[in-house]
Motif scaffolding. Structure first.
Motif, PDB file in Angstrom:
ATOM      1  N   VAL A 196      -7.506   1.946  -9.826  1.00  0.00           N
ATOM      2  CA  VAL A 196      -6.781   3.220 -10.283  1.00  0.00           C
ATOM      3  C   VAL A 196      -6.165   2.709  -9.965  1.00  0.00           C
ATOM      4  N   VAL A 197      -5.430   3.556 -11.550  1.00  0.00           N
ATOM      5  CA  VAL A 197      -4.119   3.343 -10.892  1.00  0.00           C
ATOM      6  C   VAL A 197      -3.208   4.618 -10.767  1.00  0.00           C
ATOM      7  N   ASP A 198      -2.487   4.922  -9.525  1.00  0.00           N
ATOM      8  CA  ASP A 198      -1.963   5.719  -8.940  1.00  0.00           C
ATOM      9  C   ASP A 198      -1.278   6.893 -10.213  1.00  0.00           C
ATOM     10  N   ASP A 199      -0.580   8.093  -9.219  1.00  0.00           N
ATOM     11  CA  ASP A 199       0.273   8.750 -10.504  1.00  0.00           C
ATOM     12  C   ASP A 199       2.196   7.758 -10.421  1.00  0.00           C
ATOM     13  N   GLU A 200       1.699   6.682  -9.306  1.00  0.00           N
ATOM     14  CA  GLU A 200       3.496   5.916  -9.192  1.00  0.00           C
ATOM     15  C   GLU A 200       3.053   5.412  -9.906  1.00  0.00           C
ATOM     16  N   GLU A 237     -14.903   3.100   1.515  1.00  0.00           N
ATOM     17  CA  GLU A 237     -14.978   4.443   2.272  1.00  0.00           C
ATOM     18  C   GLU A 237     -13.973   4.637   2.747  1.00  0.00           C
ATOM     19  N   GLN A 238     -13.614   4.260   3.773  1.00  0.00           N
ATOM     20  CA  GLN A 238     -12.591   4.264   5.159  1.00  0.00           C
ATOM     21  C   GLN A 238     -10.765   3.702   4.967  1.00  0.00           C
ATOM     22  N   PHE A 239     -11.000   3.209   3.584  1.00  0.00           N
ATOM     23  CA  PHE A 239      -9.378   2.787   3.506  1.00  0.00           C
ATOM     24  C   PHE A 239      -9.130   2.558   1.956  1.00  0.00           C
ATOM     25  N   ARG A 240      -7.851   2.488   1.851  1.00  0.00           N
ATOM     26  CA  ARG A 240      -7.132   1.902   0.322  1.00  0.00           C
ATOM     27  C   ARG A 240      -6.208   0.774   0.575  1.00  0.00           C
ATOM     28  N   THR A 241      -6.183   0.364  -0.840  1.00  0.00           N
ATOM     29  CA  THR A 241      -5.560  -1.289  -0.451  1.00  0.00           C
ATOM     30  C   THR A 241      -4.857  -0.883  -2.362  1.00  0.00           C
ATOM     31  N   TYR A 242      -3.283  -1.392  -1.997  1.00  0.00           N
ATOM     32  CA  TYR A 242      -2.478  -0.459  -3.197  1.00  0.00           C
ATOM     33  C   TYR A 242      -2.171  -2.143  -3.373  1.00  0.00           C
ATOM     34  N   PHE A 243      -2.035  -2.841  -4.157  1.00  0.00           N
ATOM     35  CA  PHE A 243      -0.788  -3.344  -4.622  1.00  0.00           C
ATOM     36  C   PHE A 243       0.279  -3.044  -5.771  1.00  0.00           C
ATOM     37  N   MET A 244       1.596  -3.692  -5.134  1.00  0.00           N
ATOM     38  CA  MET A 244       2.495  -2.724  -5.467  1.00  0.00           C
ATOM     39  C   MET A 244       3.415  -3.721  -5.960  1.00  0.00           C
ATOM     40  N   PHE A 245       4.553  -3.745  -7.108  1.00  0.00           N
ATOM     41  CA  PHE A 245       5.477  -4.328  -6.920  1.00  0.00           C
ATOM     42  C   PHE A 245       6.472  -3.911  -7.266  1.00  0.00           C
ATOM     43  N   ARG A 246       7.775  -4.185  -6.414  1.00  0.00           N
ATOM     44  CA  ARG A 246       8.809  -3.655  -5.654  1.00  0.00           C
ATOM     45  C   ARG A 246      10.573  -5.339  -6.342  1.00  0.00           C
ATOM     46  N   GLN A 253      14.350 -10.635  -6.734  1.00  0.00           N
ATOM     47  CA  GLN A 253      14.283  -9.822  -5.513  1.00  0.00           C
ATOM     48  C   GLN A 253      12.869  -9.382  -5.466  1.00  0.00           C
ATOM     49  N   GLN A 254      12.087  -9.412  -6.668  1.00  0.00           N
ATOM     50  CA  GLN A 254      11.046  -8.785  -6.863  1.00  0.00           C
ATOM     51  C   GLN A 254      10.216  -9.291  -5.852  1.00  0.00           C
ATOM     52  N   ILE A 255       9.509  -8.358  -4.925  1.00  0.00           N
ATOM     53  CA  ILE A 255       8.380  -8.357  -4.349  1.00  0.00           C
ATOM     54  C   ILE A 255       6.783  -7.658  -3.995  1.00  0.00           C
ATOM     55  N   PHE A 256       6.013  -8.660  -4.253  1.00  0.00           N
ATOM     56  CA  PHE A 256       4.466  -8.226  -4.554  1.00  0.00           C
ATOM     57  C   PHE A 256       3.712  -7.948  -2.952  1.00  0.00           C
ATOM     58  N   SER A 257       3.299  -6.856  -3.154  1.00  0.00           N
ATOM     59  CA  SER A 257       2.728  -5.892  -1.389  1.00  0.00           C
ATOM     60  C   SER A 257       1.995  -5.785  -1.693  1.00  0.00           C
ATOM     61  N   VAL A 258       0.984  -6.089  -0.700  1.00  0.00           N
ATOM     62  CA  VAL A 258      -0.209  -5.602  -1.177  1.00  0.00           C
ATOM     63  C   VAL A 258      -0.275  -4.435   0.367  1.00  0.00           C
ATOM     64  N   ARG A 259      -0.605  -3.388   0.252  1.00  0.00           N
ATOM     65  CA  ARG A 259      -0.593  -2.144   1.446  1.00  0.00           C
ATOM     66  C   ARG A 259      -2.303  -2.058   1.449  1.00  0.00           C
TER      67      ARG A 259
END
Length: 175
Positions: free
Chosen positions: A45-49, A57-66, A71-77
């Motif tokens: 899904v794409v969240d509000d941000e 079921e027990q966690f969610r993984t986000y794929f974010m660009f900052r 200096q751009q970073i790809f983060s998997v949190r």
């Protein structure tokens, strides 16, 4: 840029084919991550941000660009949803330290909420602003997703939570 479907590593332990893509570096973006998640057959899904999130079921993984430019970073949190009590934090920290010593990713840390519950967060990052090879991006992202799943399994074993999970999955008896 597209990802060759045969290049997506599977979760079954078979050899991983190499991605077919541009010869030079690419700057990954959210569309590339969506393609990768689609080909891995992971719901997202794409969240509000505007961040991509793949829920389990027990966690969610986000794929974010900052960041911007080179200096751009790809983060998997990964946010692990299982709450732990504050008095369990020393044991959690010992487990997390052990995981962090033994593995490259995700690096896991604790977060204590205002209500006193402790949750875990795992994170891996890649500097992408100058471009990266498509093969490196795909293999790293897939490895990070696998590791996020493995951490949850590992923690359940370490903390002896199997019984708690099995009891939650049992249907209640009608007496």
């Amino acid at each position: 840029m597209t990802i060759d479907p045969s290049s997506i590593p599977n979760f079954g332990g078979q050899p991983e084919p190499q991605p077919q893509g541009p010869a030079g570096p690419v700057v990954p973006d959210q569309d590339l991550v969506k393609q990768l998640l689609d080909q891995m057959e992971l719901k997202y899904v794409v969240d509000d941000e505007g961040d991509l999130a793949a829920p389990w079921e027990q966690f969610r993984t986000y794929f974010m660009f900052r960041g911007e430019g080179d200096q751009q970073i790809f983060s998997v949190r990964t946010f692990y949803d299982r709450p732990h009590q504050i008095d369990e934090k020393p044991q959690l920290l010992e487990s997390v330290d052990d995981w962090n010593r033994r593995t490259l990713w995700p690096k896991v840390y604790t977060h204590t909420h205002d209500d006193g519950t402790v949750r875990l967060i795992g994170e891996a990052q890649m500097l992408i602003g100058m471009g990266v090879s498509l093969e490196h991006f795909v293999s790293s992202t897939v490895s990070w997703v696998r590791a996020a799943i493995e951490f949850d399994k590992w923690l359940v074993e370490q903390l002896g939570l199997e019984q708690e999970i099995n009891e939650a999955d049992k249907p209640e008896d009608d007496e």
